[in-house]
Design a protein around this motif. Structure first.
Motif, PDB file in Angstrom:
ATOM      1  N   THR A  86      25.593  45.100  32.672  1.00  0.00           N
ATOM      2  CA  THR A  86      27.055  45.157  32.830  1.00  0.00           C
ATOM      3  C   THR A  86      27.568  46.541  32.443  1.00  0.00           C
ATOM      4  O   THR A  86      28.437  47.108  33.133  1.00  0.00           O
ATOM      5  N   ASP A  96      29.018  41.821  39.405  1.00  0.00           N
ATOM      6  CA  ASP A  96      28.357  41.461  38.146  1.00  0.00           C
ATOM      7  C   ASP A  96      28.103  39.958  38.105  1.00  0.00           C
ATOM      8  O   ASP A  96      29.012  39.184  37.778  1.00  0.00           O
ATOM      9  N   GLU A  97      26.901  39.552  38.435  1.00  0.00           N
ATOM     10  CA  GLU A  97      26.526  38.129  38.471  1.00  0.00           C
ATOM     11  C   GLU A  97      27.607  37.259  39.105  1.00  0.00           C
ATOM     12  O   GLU A  97      28.080  36.299  38.481  1.00  0.00           O
TER      13      GLU A  97
HETATM   14 MG   LIG Z   1      26.226  41.319  31.744  1.00  0.00          MG
END
Ligand SMILES: [Mg+2]
Ligand SMILES: Nc1ncnc2c1ncn2[C@@H]1O[C@H](COP(=O)(O)OP(=O)(O)OP(=O)(O)O)[C@@H](O)[C@H]1O
Length: 249
Positions: free
Chosen positions: A51, A161-162
């Motif tokens: 991240t 991000d995911e």
């Molecule tokens: Mg992360």
């Protein structure tokens, strides 16, 4: 083509909060070049700085040292050339799907482009849901709104991000197919963080495997498979095993 990303010797140290704690080195000398229109996945252990790296690429966080350039422009603050899709829901509950997506534009004082909102609603498959509120949408639909909002300023690079981490397996695979569709239609560079190695192999041109913190890129695994990809093909499974092996060190 636009959308090339290059980062060089990125290091990130989060200073200690107080005397009881020490500084946290999240990233250690990370360098790579991403080609225009490429799809890259970042995989690595939890807390390895994925991240953080994505936020630095977006200009949301400053690196302690090192540089990021996108098409030869140094990134020092958020730019409209770079869209970001966060893992957690970031929609305003009191605004409709249409209004949430249009907000990206309004913040940039481009009211004249509002009719385009409908094109993006269609692109992410939400036609008919313009007037719905976030609490009436499934998790997958909410992420579709987030993707549309990130795309509405026509960025050259989309960072994710995911984005599908909270979705069930069926919805997740549908979203993966639709994301590849958008990627192919828009010729946009995508960099996505994922915990799911199968997802990385399904989507990516290359996979960056990160080490535990302080993270470096341990290996870059190319995925030279034709699309649409078959998850049970021996070549697919072979690459998946290679990535898992790299992550196990
Ligand atoms: Mg992360
Ligand atoms: N704002 C911050 N202040 C202090 N430390 C931070 C901050 N943001 C991240 N960290 C630390 O930096 C390290 C990397 O965090 P990061 O969130 O980038 O990891 P990640 O790879 O995305 O993890 P996950 O897979 O769990 O999402 C962690 O040890 C985290 O605690």
């Amino acid at each position: 083509m636009v959308g090339s990303i290059s980062f060089h010797n990125i290091r990130k140290i989060f200073p200690a909060q107080d005397e009881q704690h020490s500084d946290v080195e999240a990233l250690s000398q990370i360098s790579a070049t991403i080609n225009p229109g490429e799809f890259i996945s970042l995989v690595g252990p939890s807390g390895s700085g994925k991240t953080t790296l994505l936020r630095i690429l977006a200009g949301l966080e400053t690196a302690t040292s090192g540089t990021v350039t996108i098409d030869d422009h140094e990134i020092e603050k958020p730019s409209r050339k770079v869209g970001f899709v966060f893992q957690e829901a970031t929609l305003y509950p009191w605004l409709t799907v249409y209004e949430n997506i249009a907000l990206g534009l309004r913040l940039n004082k481009e009211k004249e482009r509002l009719p385009e909102v409908n094109d993006y609603i269609e692109l992410v498959g939400l036609k008919g849901f313009e007037k719905a509120y976030p609490h009436n949408l499934s998790g997958g639909m909410q992420q579709r709104v987030n993707i549309a909002r990130a795309l509405i300023n026509n960025p050259d690079v989309l960072l994710l991000d995911e984005p599908f981490g909270a979705l069930d397996a069926f919805t997740r695979s549908k979203m993966q197919n639709d994301l590849i569709d958008i990627w192919q239609k828009r010729h946009i560079t995508m960099v996505m963080v994922t915990h799911d190695v199968e997802e990385a192999v399904f989507l990516s041109n290359r996979i960056f495997a990160m080490t535990p913190r302080p993270a470096i890129i341990k290996d870059i695994i190319p995925v030279d498979l034709k699309r649409p990809r078959l998850r049970d093909a021996p070549e697919f499974i072979g690459i998946k095993e290679k990535v898992l092996h790299t992550l196990n060190f």
